[in-house]
Structures are given as C-alpha cells and as structure tokens.
Design a protein around this motif. Structure first.
Motif, PDB file in Angstrom:
ATOM      1  N   ASN A 221       0.502 -11.061   1.222  1.00 57.72           N
ATOM      2  CA  ASN A 221       0.549  -9.003   1.216  1.00 57.72           C
ATOM      3  C   ASN A 221       1.605  -9.429   2.322  1.00 57.72           C
ATOM      4  O   ASN A 221       1.648 -10.021   3.877  1.00 57.72           O
ATOM      5  CB  ASN A 221      -1.039  -9.359   2.069  1.00 57.72           C
ATOM      6  CG  ASN A 221      -1.281  -7.618   1.818  1.00 57.72           C
ATOM      7  OD1 ASN A 221      -1.002  -7.360   2.873  1.00 57.72           O
ATOM      8  ND2 ASN A 221      -2.458  -6.911   1.895  1.00 57.72           N
ATOM      9  N   SER A 222       2.141  -8.543   2.038  1.00 56.10           N
ATOM     10  CA  SER A 222       3.327  -7.850   2.869  1.00 56.10           C
ATOM     11  C   SER A 222       3.019  -7.622   4.705  1.00 56.10           C
ATOM     12  O   SER A 222       3.492  -7.993   5.207  1.00 56.10           O
ATOM     13  CB  SER A 222       4.128  -6.471   2.114  1.00 56.10           C
ATOM     14  OG  SER A 222       3.367  -5.465   2.049  1.00 56.10           O
ATOM     15  N   GLU A 223       1.645  -7.102   4.804  1.00 51.30           N
ATOM     16  CA  GLU A 223       1.204  -6.967   6.168  1.00 51.30           C
ATOM     17  C   GLU A 223       0.522  -8.102   6.750  1.00 51.30           C
ATOM     18  O   GLU A 223      -0.242  -7.790   7.839  1.00 51.30           O
ATOM     19  CB  GLU A 223       0.026  -6.064   5.990  1.00 51.30           C
ATOM     20  CG  GLU A 223       0.588  -4.690   5.417  1.00 51.30           C
ATOM     21  CD  GLU A 223      -0.552  -3.334   5.089  1.00 51.30           C
ATOM     22  OE1 GLU A 223      -0.933  -4.067   5.752  1.00 51.30           O
ATOM     23  OE2 GLU A 223       0.026  -1.945   4.612  1.00 51.30           O
ATOM     24  N   SER A 224       0.561  -9.515   5.974  1.00 50.54           N
ATOM     25  CA  SER A 224       0.037 -10.512   6.919  1.00 50.54           C
ATOM     26  C   SER A 224       0.319 -11.494   5.789  1.00 50.54           C
ATOM     27  O   SER A 224       0.914 -11.666   5.311  1.00 50.54           O
ATOM     28  CB  SER A 224      -1.423 -10.248   6.725  1.00 50.54           C
ATOM     29  OG  SER A 224      -2.512 -11.305   7.003  1.00 50.54           O
ATOM     30  N   SER A 225       0.608 -12.667   6.655  1.00 49.58           N
ATOM     31  CA  SER A 225       0.692 -14.172   6.237  1.00 49.58           C
ATOM     32  C   SER A 225      -0.493 -15.024   5.665  1.00 49.58           C
ATOM     33  O   SER A 225      -0.406 -15.844   5.008  1.00 49.58           O
ATOM     34  CB  SER A 225       1.045 -14.915   7.560  1.00 49.58           C
ATOM     35  OG  SER A 225       0.333 -15.187   8.455  1.00 49.58           O
ATOM     36  N   LEU A 226      -1.624 -14.534   5.955  1.00 43.75           N
ATOM     37  CA  LEU A 226      -2.903 -14.787   4.187  1.00 43.75           C
ATOM     38  C   LEU A 226      -2.628 -14.379   3.625  1.00 43.75           C
ATOM     39  O   LEU A 226      -2.301 -13.673   2.844  1.00 43.75           O
ATOM     40  CB  LEU A 226      -4.023 -14.699   5.253  1.00 43.75           C
ATOM     41  CG  LEU A 226      -4.203 -14.901   6.657  1.00 43.75           C
ATOM     42  CD1 LEU A 226      -5.703 -13.786   7.465  1.00 43.75           C
ATOM     43  CD2 LEU A 226      -4.613 -16.094   7.390  1.00 43.75           C
ATOM     44  N   LEU A 227      -2.560 -15.963   2.642  1.00 48.71           N
ATOM     45  CA  LEU A 227      -3.568 -15.702   1.353  1.00 48.71           C
ATOM     46  C   LEU A 227      -4.508 -16.129   1.247  1.00 48.71           C
ATOM     47  O   LEU A 227      -5.386 -16.260   1.381  1.00 48.71           O
ATOM     48  CB  LEU A 227      -2.537 -17.262   0.734  1.00 48.71           C
ATOM     49  CG  LEU A 227      -1.130 -17.373   0.455  1.00 48.71           C
ATOM     50  CD1 LEU A 227      -0.637 -18.468   0.521  1.00 48.71           C
ATOM     51  CD2 LEU A 227      -0.174 -16.326  -0.162  1.00 48.71           C
ATOM     52  N   ARG A 228      -4.896 -14.459  -0.052  1.00 43.69           N
ATOM     53  CA  ARG A 228      -6.585 -14.797   0.553  1.00 43.69           C
ATOM     54  C   ARG A 228      -6.495 -13.735  -1.199  1.00 43.69           C
ATOM     55  O   ARG A 228      -5.778 -13.445  -2.131  1.00 43.69           O
ATOM     56  CB  ARG A 228      -6.870 -13.122   0.856  1.00 43.69           C
ATOM     57  CG  ARG A 228      -7.376 -13.467   2.845  1.00 43.69           C
ATOM     58  CD  ARG A 228      -6.901 -12.346   3.630  1.00 43.69           C
ATOM     59  NE  ARG A 228      -8.068 -11.357   2.869  1.00 43.69           N
ATOM     60  CZ  ARG A 228      -8.822 -10.279   3.223  1.00 43.69           C
ATOM     61  NH1 ARG A 228      -7.527  -9.811   4.374  1.00 43.69           N
ATOM     62  NH2 ARG A 228      -9.844 -10.374   3.191  1.00 43.69           N
TER      63      ARG A 228
END
Length: 458
Positions: A221-228
């Motif tokens: 997600n471009s808004e977060s570094s988390l892979l979910r």
C-alpha cells in the motif's frame, strides 16, 4: 491438429475456476457409466437429497426470507448464537477509520480465519466469556469455535506487528507469531482440549507472512509500509473504478479476486502438494477415475483441481466488498460448490454415494490404526483416509459436480431460479450435511468418512 498446451498454459488452466467444474464433471460422467473406482452411486437418490435440502430451507427461512438467504461465507460463522459480532466490531471503528480501511480490516480477519478453519477434531472447544459477566462462558466447537477463536486473536492483535494497532494482519506479525501464542489463542490443552493440526496451522500462518512479502503488488500500500492481506481491497477497487459502472455499482471480475487469492497465497501450500515443473498447484490432485492408461507419463489430463480453500476465501472476501464498497461481482457463477466434508457427507449419509466394500474395509483398517494413537477417541467408527487418498479425491470431485445438480433441483422446487449457489450452500447443503451427521453419528457429529487433518486441508 491442435498443438499440445505449454506447461505455462497447463498451470494456468489447472489454477483457474473453470477447470474445477470441468474436471469434476468428467468424474461425474464416469459415475454415470458405472466406472468410478471407489464409490457406487445411486442416481435415484439425487431427488431425495434435494428434497431434504429444500425441507430444511423451508424450516429455517420464512417464505419471504428464502430469496434473501445470505451467501455461504466465513462471516456466517462469526454470527453463531445469533450475535452480530462483526457488526458490533465495525461500530467500534466508526469515526476512527474510513470505509476502505474498514474493509481492509475485515479482509485481514477473513483471510486468517479461513486459513485456520481446517477440521478441529471432535474434542476441541473454544470458550467465550459472556458480556458483562466474566463467570459465564459458552463453548463452541468446529467451524464456529475456530471462527470465534480467530476473531478473538485478531482483536487481541496476535497477528499484528504493532501493539498499537490490534486490528490488522501483517507479514511481520505473522512471521514472528509463536506456536505458544497460537496455542494460547486456541485454548489448547493436549490432554483436555486437543486441537487437530495445531502446528500445521501455525506453519500455514507463517507461510502466509512469507506470501505477503513475495507479492507486494497485491498486498502493499502506497500509504503504509505494511504488507497486509487487506491491501488487496485497493487493487480490486481500482479495477472497479477504472471500468464503466453498472447502475452506480463498481463492477469487478470475480476472476480478479480469485487470481489474487490463488497466486498471491501460492506459497502457503505445503511442499507435498501437487506441483508441475516446480510450480505448486495447490489443491489439485490426480484422480484415477479419469486416468487414461495410454496417456503420456507426464499427462495432467487426470488432474482435478478443487481450490476449496481459495474458493472459500473468495466467497468470503466478496461479501464485505459488495456490502461496504458498492461492488458488483462479474462472473460470480464461475465459483463452484465447496468439496468439504459437510457437503460431501450429505451425499453419503443420504445414500447417493456408497463406498465400495473393499475401500470401506481399507478405511476401517486405517481408522483402527489411527485410533491407537494418543488422544484419539475410539467412538463411532468410520472409514478414515489421508487427504491424498484416491477415495478422498473421487469423493470431492463428485461433491463439486453433484452440488450443481442439487442446486438446479432446489431452485425448481422453490420456484426461485435466481437463487445463487452460495445461497444454496448456506441455506441448504452445508446445514443439511451437518444435521444428518448429528443424527447418524450423535457422539461426534462428524462426517461419514474421516479425513486425517494436517491443519491445511478441509
């Protein structure tokens, strides 16, 4: 002369939705020719199965409710006890996160809950403390118990890498998940409350973390570094936004969601699963009923794909996107009935399918051997097989093909031609399979054929 398909084309076909129905129909055709290897089939009983399903639908739903039976998704299991737990959870998020993040969170929950939904065994239960009264508890078993356990662990943040944000599932949180944390979350006691395949479930979740890292195009997600898992919502919503709307709805291909599930989660499957040229096919198995002895040694024409877990996840993810993001699913009818022990058990318990005597004898020998293992209760003897056994593969293929025919007959008897297969599964076949099992085997309420669960197959 038509050229032989390439390996890439074969892999793509076996990982597609149309292949599930097409290959299962080939097995059903063999049944019509009395050429199944492991089962006898009494086709005269098909109408009886449909009548039983219709009777339960009419009992459980009023005339005005039948057309609005909810789809068969993982979300139904959270509602056990007629309590809208997910709806209550969404209420607590209102004003704190937007609709897109709400659906991401629901998708996170659904993905881990589906993956944790393999057979729990006959002895495991999950205790839920009643609201406002910590002394009162209720126990739930099987799918509902597993659902509530996964919901509780999600709310506790056991799948999140950041303790400040409980309501998420991310790659780092999964990869660092300990077996002890999962054991505690499931309330497992090896003697008093044993859960089948606990380590298999743990390994499955850790592999899910690796899969998220391997596919940032789906789960980033471009808004977060988390892979979910929930970040797939953005990918799907973009497809709907880029296409013409249909009566103010965003139109998204069901195949697009299924592709994310089947390719994005490919790494979760154990190494023992069927593979082709080193590429894991997942829930795809050779079926000897349609094997041609004169075929080339490397032929895959007798491979039958089921993708049960992937389809169950697809059905389940579709619901919140449809409900909250105004998405309409194109080609949803490509999804098939689910080849699991409730739907399949219904066919055996009502006499449509019967194990051939030699196979029943072999299955009972397997049961006796398994019953000698520690923690196995010696009650209600049933034929028992490994997931890869040809008996199980033939049974699952017949289940997929027969569910289509049952659905056709149910629609006719109810006079509802638009009733979806997902509604027939929810309102009828799955519940019917569970109900007839509780009558036929009241001690365990288990299926007529047992599958030795490793925590990764249903």
């Amino acid at each position: 002369m038509t050229p032989a398909p390439s390996t890439a084309e074969t892999i793509a076909y076996l990982k597609s939705l149309p292949a599930v129905r097409e290959r299962s129909k080939l097995v059903y055709a063999k049944a019509q020719e009395r050429q199944l290897k492991h089962f006898d089939v009494d086709f005269a009983k098909l109408g009886d199965v449909a009548k039983f399903v219709v009777s339960l639908i009419k009992r459980d739903y009023g005339p005005a409710e039948i057309a609005n039976i909810p789809p068969h998704t993982r979300l139904r299991h959270f509602d056990v006890g007629q309590k809208d737990r997910v709806g209550q959870l969404i209420e607590t998020w209102k004003g704190r996160v937007d609709t897109m993040e709400t659906v991401r969170r629901l998708t996170d929950l659904i993905v881990v809950s589906v993956l944790l939904d393999a057979g729990a065994g006959d002895r495991w239960t999950f205790e839920v403390k009643a609201d406002n009264n910590q002394k009162v508890t209720r126990s739930y078993s099987r799918s509902e118990g597993l659902a509530l356990a996964s919901l509780t662990m999600f709310k506790e943040g056991r799948f999140s890498s950041d303790p400040r944000y409980s309501f998420q599932v991310d790659a780092e949180g999964l990869c660092s998940l300990s077996l002890e944390s999962l054991r505690e979350g499931f309330q497992v006691d090896d003697k008093k409350n044993p859960l089948l395949g606990l380590e298999g479930r743990w390994e499955l979740l850790r592999r899910l973390g690796s899969a998220l890292k391997a596919h940032p195009d789906y789960f980033g997600n471009s808004e977060s570094s988390l892979l979910r898992p929930g970040n797939m919502v953005d990918v799907l919503f973009k497809e709907g936004s880029d296409r013409p709307r249909r009566q103010d709805k965003y139109v998204v291909r069901t195949e697009s969601l299924f592709k994310i599930v089947i390719d994005g989660f490919a790494e979760i499957w154990p190494p023992s699963r069927t593979n082709l040229n080193g590429v894991s096919l997942g829930d795809v198995w050779p079926c000897d009923a349609i094997h041609n002895p004169s075929a080339a040694p490397d032929s895959t024409e007798h491979y039958v794909p089921f993708h049960k877990l992937s389809q169950w996840m697809t059905y389940s993810i579709m619901e919140p996107l449809e409900t909250h993001l105004n998405i309409e699913w194109e080609h949803a009818d490509l999804l098939t009935g689910l080849p699991e022990y409730r739907n399949g058990g219904l066919l055996i318990d009502l006499g449509f399918m019967t194990l051939k005597p030699k196979e029943e004898e072999r299955g009972l020998v397997n049961y006796k051997h398994n019953a000698l293992k520690p923690g196995q209760p010696a009650v209600e003897v049933v034929p028992t097989f490994e997931p890869s056994d040809p008996v199980i593969i033939e049974w699952r293929a017949m289940t997929v093909a027969t569910l289509d025919l049952i659905a056709e007959e149910v629609r006719k008897q109810l006079g509802l031609p638009n009733l979806t297969l997902a509604q027939v599964l929810q309102g009828g076949t799955w519940n019917a399979g569970r109900e007839i099992a509780s009558v036929s085997r009241p001690n365990t309420k288990g299926p007529p054929i047992a599958i030795l669960s490793d925590g990764t197959l249903f």
